[in-house]
Design an enzyme around this catalytic site. Structure first.
Site, PDB file in Angstrom:
ATOM      1  N   LYS A  12      52.101  42.216 -61.795  1.00  0.00           N
ATOM      2  CA  LYS A  12      52.584  42.772 -63.058  1.00  0.00           C
ATOM      3  C   LYS A  12      52.667  44.308 -62.936  1.00  0.00           C
ATOM      4  CE  LYS A  12      52.278  38.430 -63.915  1.00  0.00           C
ATOM      5  NZ  LYS A  12      51.130  37.794 -64.555  1.00  0.00           N
TER       6      LYS A  12
ATOM      7  N   TYR B 187      45.866  33.782 -70.426  1.00  0.00           N
ATOM      8  CA  TYR B 187      47.043  33.470 -69.633  1.00  0.00           C
ATOM      9  C   TYR B 187      47.065  31.947 -69.378  1.00  0.00           C
ATOM     10  CZ  TYR B 187      50.121  33.289 -65.604  1.00  0.00           C
ATOM     11  OH  TYR B 187      51.129  32.969 -64.736  1.00  0.00           O
TER      12      TYR B 187
ATOM     13  N   ARG C 120      43.596  37.560 -41.536  1.00  0.00           N
ATOM     14  CA  ARG C 120      43.040  36.880 -42.728  1.00  0.00           C
ATOM     15  C   ARG C 120      41.706  37.516 -43.120  1.00  0.00           C
ATOM     16  NH1 ARG C 120      40.236  32.789 -41.757  1.00  0.00           N
ATOM     17  NH2 ARG C 120      41.757  31.647 -40.482  1.00  0.00           N
TER      18      ARG C 120
ATOM     19  N   ASP D  14      39.898  40.158 -67.104  1.00  0.00           N
ATOM     20  CA  ASP D  14      41.259  40.185 -66.575  1.00  0.00           C
ATOM     21  C   ASP D  14      41.928  41.414 -67.202  1.00  0.00           C
ATOM     22  OD1 ASP D  14      43.983  39.829 -66.117  1.00  0.00           O
ATOM     23  OD2 ASP D  14      43.877  37.648 -66.269  1.00  0.00           O
TER      24      ASP D  14
HETATM   25  C1  LIG Z   1      50.328  36.656 -64.432  1.00  0.00           C
HETATM   26  C2  LIG Z   1      48.937  36.679 -64.871  1.00  0.00           C
HETATM   27  C3  LIG Z   1      47.930  36.038 -64.132  1.00  0.00           C
HETATM   28  C4  LIG Z   1      48.222  35.228 -62.884  1.00  0.00           C
HETATM   29  O1  LIG Z   1      48.690  36.017 -61.851  1.00  0.00           O
HETATM   30  P1  LIG Z   1      49.743  35.515 -60.717  1.00  0.00           P
HETATM   31  O2  LIG Z   1      49.924  36.738 -59.905  1.00  0.00           O
HETATM   32  O3  LIG Z   1      50.969  35.048 -61.421  1.00  0.00           O
HETATM   33  O4  LIG Z   1      49.053  34.400 -59.993  1.00  0.00           O
HETATM   34  C5  LIG Z   1      46.638  36.137 -64.603  1.00  0.00           C
HETATM   35  N1  LIG Z   1      46.335  36.825 -65.729  1.00  0.00           N
HETATM   36  C6  LIG Z   1      47.277  37.431 -66.467  1.00  0.00           C
HETATM   37  C7  LIG Z   1      46.886  38.167 -67.702  1.00  0.00           C
HETATM   38  C8  LIG Z   1      48.603  37.389 -66.060  1.00  0.00           C
HETATM   39  O5  LIG Z   1      49.533  37.987 -66.808  1.00  0.00           O
END
Ligand SMILES: *Cc1c(COP(=O)(O)O)cnc(C)c1O
Length: 376
Positions: free
Chosen positions: A197, A101, A48, A172
């Site tokens: 993603k 998001y 961890r 982000d």
């Molecule tokens: C999917 C997504 C998230 C969240 O990520 P997870 O891996 O699903 O927890 C945050 N920001 C954006 C732009 C996303 O597409």
């Protein structure tokens, strides 16, 4: 080293002393033996806290974003939770871009407001809206391009204004990816990724990552990564590192396919409007050109016909949430990814049942265009 050379070679030297393997092994051990009770012998104690495979990925993602430090988490939202829990306190205020998001909005609204953190959504595409905020705020949070409306935000200008107020800027960068845009270069303090993603890129691993330069911020985040405990597993660290190595190649194809599809849709009689920052008529095109190498694989459009039957006719675009995999995905944010936003907010932003979001995959472009042509 240029991008792909860097993400292939960085933090992954052949292990000459032992097997000579050119790929970093997956270290599954949860604990690490030592010869001295005072000091961990190989630098690792407990998975961890730190794990060799995760550290390899954390070093690579940092290198990919031109940053000093990387931290990997069990999901994008786990990375977000760690930022908010670690750097804010009761009474702190976050200014967020209005188009986010859905899960990020939900985390702010349903979880962190319970602990006395307030947040306000404004339109950051016009930086004057941030400038006109009178009181203090501690953090500015944005996505560019944003989700699902592909709005483009000037990272440099927003960072300048936020820093005058002593606020941190979190970008982000999930949609753009480090292959196309590096927010730290424009003054952002922390870059966030859902590695689920494009970075992993094959729709088979859930993860998140942070990259930053500041030593003090890193100490705080590293402490909370271990204290909260939502870390990326060794196997997912390996998968994410593997994905990162082909990111630039994939992004080139995602981007050129999305550009072709945008041009095709824009001229189609059944399509009212296309949202893609690569189109010259897109309101954020000029800034996108300055910040991004290419315009990425995400686009949205407004369909004039009956949405549900159109989606049923498609062969290659699977109707599914998520994005950034090699396969093309299509969805209706109103019903799917953004259904957790209140109805009035969705409508106000233009997220209704005619808005369709596409994650353009890397399939052959002729096949994708034929499928769209037939189904529209
Ligand atoms: C999917 C997504 C998230 C969240 O990520 P997870 O891996 O699903 O927890 C945050 N920001 C954006 C732009 C996303 O597409």
């Amino acid at each position: 080293m240029r991008f792909t050379t860097r993400v292939i070679h960085y933090a992954e030297e052949p292990d000459y002393g032992r097997s000579g393997d050119v790929i970093h092994p997956i270290h599954l051990s949860t604990t690490f033996a030592r010869t001295d009770p005072e000091e961990p012998t190989g630098g690792f104690e407990y998975t961890r806290t730190s794990n060799p495979t995760r550290l390899m990925f954390e070093s690579k993602i940092a290198a990919a974003e031109n940053g000093k430090y990387g931290l990997a988490f069990s999901s994008g939202l786990a990375a977000e939770t760690t930022i908010l829990a670690s750097l804010l306190e009761k009474g702190s205020k976050v200014i967020a871009h209005e188009d986010l998001y859905g899960g990020t909005s939900r985390l702010f609204e349903k979880v962190f407001t319970k602990f006395g953190i307030t947040y306000e959504k404004i339109n950051l595409k016009d930086p004057r809206n941030l400038e006109s905020i009178k009181g203090l705020y501690q953090m500015v949070w944005l996505e560019t391009p944003s989700n699902p409306l592909l709005g483009v935000i000037d990272i440099k200008e927003i960072s300048r204004i936020a820093h005058e107020k002593g606020a941190l800027v979190v970008v982000d960068n999930t949609f753009a990816t480090p292959a196309l845009q590096n927010p730290l270069n424009f003054g952002a303090d922390i870059v966030l990724h859902s590695t689920t993603k494009y970075i992993n890129g094959h729709s088979d691993s859930l993860g998140g990552a942070l990259v930053l330069n500041d030593d003090t911020l890193f100490e705080k985040l590293k402490f909370h990564q271990n204290a909260i405990g939502s870390v990326l597993s060794p196997f997912d660290s390996y998968l994410s590192a593997r994905g990162l190595k082909t990111l630039e190649l994939r992004m080139n194809v995602h981007s050129s396919n999305a550009m072709e599809i945008s041009k095709f849709l824009k001229d189609h009689e059944k399509v009212e409007k296309v949202y893609y920052p690569g189109l010259e008529e897109h309101e954020g095109h000029r800034i996108a050109r300055m910040q991004m190498k290419e315009f990425g694989g995400m686009l949205s459009f407004r369909y004039k016909g009956e949405t549900k039957s159109f989606l049923k006719r498609l062969k290659y675009f699977y109707l599914a949430e998520s994005l950034g995999g090699i396969e093309s995905l299509i969805e209706v944010p109103y019903y799917m990814t953004h259904s957790s936003l209140p109805m009035e907010e969705r409508i106000k932003l233009g997220i209704d049942d005619k808005l369709i979001r596409v994650s353009v995959g890397i399939e052959n472009i002729e096949d994708l265009l034929e499928d769209l042509q037939n189904s529209l």
